[in-house]
Motif scaffolding. Structure first.
Motif, PDB file in Angstrom:
ATOM      1  N   GLY A 139       1.637   7.684   5.519  1.00  0.00           N
ATOM      2  CA  GLY A 139       2.511   7.568   4.412  1.00  0.00           C
ATOM      3  C   GLY A 139       3.893   8.511   4.824  1.00  0.00           C
ATOM      4  N   GLN A 140       4.097   9.060   4.276  1.00  0.00           N
ATOM      5  CA  GLN A 140       4.853  10.338   4.670  1.00  0.00           C
ATOM      6  C   GLN A 140       3.907  11.564   5.579  1.00  0.00           C
ATOM      7  N   GLY A 141       2.728  12.353   5.106  1.00  0.00           N
ATOM      8  CA  GLY A 141       2.191  13.102   5.365  1.00  0.00           C
ATOM      9  C   GLY A 141       2.251  14.673   4.347  1.00  0.00           C
ATOM     10  N   TYR A 189      -1.928  13.316   7.759  1.00  0.00           N
ATOM     11  CA  TYR A 189      -1.983  12.361   6.652  1.00  0.00           C
ATOM     12  C   TYR A 189      -3.105  11.141   6.507  1.00  0.00           C
ATOM     13  N   CYS A 190      -2.438  10.746   5.236  1.00  0.00           N
ATOM     14  CA  CYS A 190      -3.969  10.336   5.251  1.00  0.00           C
ATOM     15  C   CYS A 190      -3.823   8.621   6.021  1.00  0.00           C
ATOM     16  N   THR A 191      -5.122   8.142   5.616  1.00  0.00           N
ATOM     17  CA  THR A 191      -4.920   6.111   5.922  1.00  0.00           C
ATOM     18  C   THR A 191      -6.173   5.363   5.925  1.00  0.00           C
ATOM     19  N   PRO A 192      -6.551   4.992   4.882  1.00  0.00           N
ATOM     20  CA  PRO A 192      -7.326   3.554   5.016  1.00  0.00           C
ATOM     21  C   PRO A 192      -6.829   2.797   6.425  1.00  0.00           C
ATOM     22  N   ARG A 193      -8.830   2.589   6.804  1.00  0.00           N
ATOM     23  CA  ARG A 193      -8.981   2.304   7.859  1.00  0.00           C
ATOM     24  C   ARG A 193      -8.512   1.157   8.888  1.00  0.00           C
ATOM     25  N   ARG A 194      -8.924   0.452   7.630  1.00  0.00           N
ATOM     26  CA  ARG A 194      -8.950  -0.998   8.049  1.00  0.00           C
ATOM     27  C   ARG A 194      -7.151  -1.499   8.124  1.00  0.00           C
ATOM     28  N   TYR A 195      -5.305  -0.603   7.940  1.00  0.00           N
ATOM     29  CA  TYR A 195      -4.350  -0.454   7.798  1.00  0.00           C
ATOM     30  C   TYR A 195      -4.122  -0.020   8.379  1.00  0.00           C
ATOM     31  N   ASN A 196      -2.629  -0.179   8.993  1.00  0.00           N
ATOM     32  CA  ASN A 196      -1.984   0.679   9.686  1.00  0.00           C
ATOM     33  C   ASN A 196      -0.327   0.851   9.333  1.00  0.00           C
ATOM     34  N   LEU A 214      -6.505  25.484   2.164  1.00  0.00           N
ATOM     35  CA  LEU A 214      -5.907  24.924   1.416  1.00  0.00           C
ATOM     36  C   LEU A 214      -6.929  23.538   1.841  1.00  0.00           C
ATOM     37  N   ARG A 215      -6.132  23.013   0.091  1.00  0.00           N
ATOM     38  CA  ARG A 215      -6.817  21.599  -0.383  1.00  0.00           C
ATOM     39  C   ARG A 215      -6.274  20.051  -0.512  1.00  0.00           C
ATOM     40  N   LEU A 216      -6.160  19.336   0.882  1.00  0.00           N
ATOM     41  CA  LEU A 216      -4.955  18.449   0.871  1.00  0.00           C
ATOM     42  C   LEU A 216      -5.620  17.287  -0.214  1.00  0.00           C
ATOM     43  N   SER A 217      -4.888  16.534  -1.059  1.00  0.00           N
ATOM     44  CA  SER A 217      -4.909  15.226  -1.699  1.00  0.00           C
ATOM     45  C   SER A 217      -4.012  14.144  -1.116  1.00  0.00           C
ATOM     46  N   CYS A 218      -4.728  13.219  -1.638  1.00  0.00           N
ATOM     47  CA  CYS A 218      -3.892  11.166  -0.796  1.00  0.00           C
ATOM     48  C   CYS A 218      -4.290  10.645  -2.127  1.00  0.00           C
ATOM     49  N   VAL A 219      -3.808  10.332  -2.368  1.00  0.00           N
ATOM     50  CA  VAL A 219      -3.588   9.207  -3.911  1.00  0.00           C
ATOM     51  C   VAL A 219      -2.950   7.891  -3.255  1.00  0.00           C
ATOM     52  N   VAL A 220      -3.622   6.925  -3.348  1.00  0.00           N
ATOM     53  CA  VAL A 220      -3.957   5.829  -2.645  1.00  0.00           C
ATOM     54  C   VAL A 220      -3.558   4.718  -3.396  1.00  0.00           C
ATOM     55  N   SER A 221      -2.334   3.432  -3.337  1.00  0.00           N
ATOM     56  CA  SER A 221      -2.249   3.016  -4.251  1.00  0.00           C
ATOM     57  C   SER A 221      -1.847   1.411  -3.459  1.00  0.00           C
ATOM     58  N   GLY A 222      -2.602   0.188  -4.125  1.00  0.00           N
ATOM     59  CA  GLY A 222      -1.796  -1.140  -3.387  1.00  0.00           C
ATOM     60  C   GLY A 222      -3.127  -1.551  -3.169  1.00  0.00           C
ATOM     61  N   ILE A 223      -5.318  -1.410  -2.794  1.00  0.00           N
ATOM     62  CA  ILE A 223      -6.068  -1.790  -1.894  1.00  0.00           C
ATOM     63  C   ILE A 223      -6.689  -1.139  -3.069  1.00  0.00           C
ATOM     64  N   VAL A 228       0.916  -0.630  -0.442  1.00  0.00           N
ATOM     65  CA  VAL A 228       0.113  -0.434   0.471  1.00  0.00           C
ATOM     66  C   VAL A 228       0.876   1.209   0.082  1.00  0.00           C
ATOM     67  N   GLN A 229       0.221   2.820  -1.279  1.00  0.00           N
ATOM     68  CA  GLN A 229       1.120   3.294  -0.918  1.00  0.00           C
ATOM     69  C   GLN A 229       0.208   4.545  -0.776  1.00  0.00           C
ATOM     70  N   LEU A 230       0.508   6.011   0.448  1.00  0.00           N
ATOM     71  CA  LEU A 230       0.173   6.974   0.181  1.00  0.00           C
ATOM     72  C   LEU A 230       0.427   7.981   0.429  1.00  0.00           C
TER      73      LEU A 230
END
Length: 112
Positions: free
Chosen positions: A103-105, A93-100, A17-26, A1-3
């Motif tokens: 990312g770098q934030g 930081y963004c994070t998918p809830r079911r995974y611990n 400000l508008r934050l974005s987070c692209v998620v891969s691997g899930i 998983v990459q964030l």
């Protein structure tokens, strides 16, 4: 998983400000996504959540000022932050809830 979080920066109090987070691997669309933040010397704190069904929830400290959203086609989650205050300054930081997984934030600095 990459964030990959982005969109942070220096902004004056009252700004946005508008934050974005692209998620891969899930399978992004099947995951509840959270935003957290951590200021220097503080514990990481929950900011907002958006469920797979697009239902948002917010910490009291940001309710009415921040808006979380997602775009499943882009595997992305966003955090629109308005009326920023000095105390909103932190690494977000963004994070998918079911995974611990964290990312770098992205750093948000609010000048008063």
């Amino acid at each position: 998983v990459q964030l990959q979080a982005s969109g942070g920066g220096l902004v004056q109090a009252g700004g946005s400000l508008r934050l974005s987070c692209v998620v891969s691997g899930i399978i992004f669309s099947g995951n509840t996504m959270d935003w957290y933040r951590q200021a220097p010397g503080n514990q990481r704190e929950w900011v907002a959540t958006i469920t797979q069904m697009d239902i948002p929830s917010y910490a009291d400290s940001v309710k009415g000022r921040f808006t979380i959203s997602r775009d499943n086609a882009k595997n992305s989650v966003y955090l629109q932050m308005n009326s920023l205050k000095a105390e909103d300054g932190a690494v977000y930081y963004c994070t998918p809830r079911r995974y611990n997984i964290w990312g770098q934030g992205t750093l948000v600095t609010v000048s008063s």
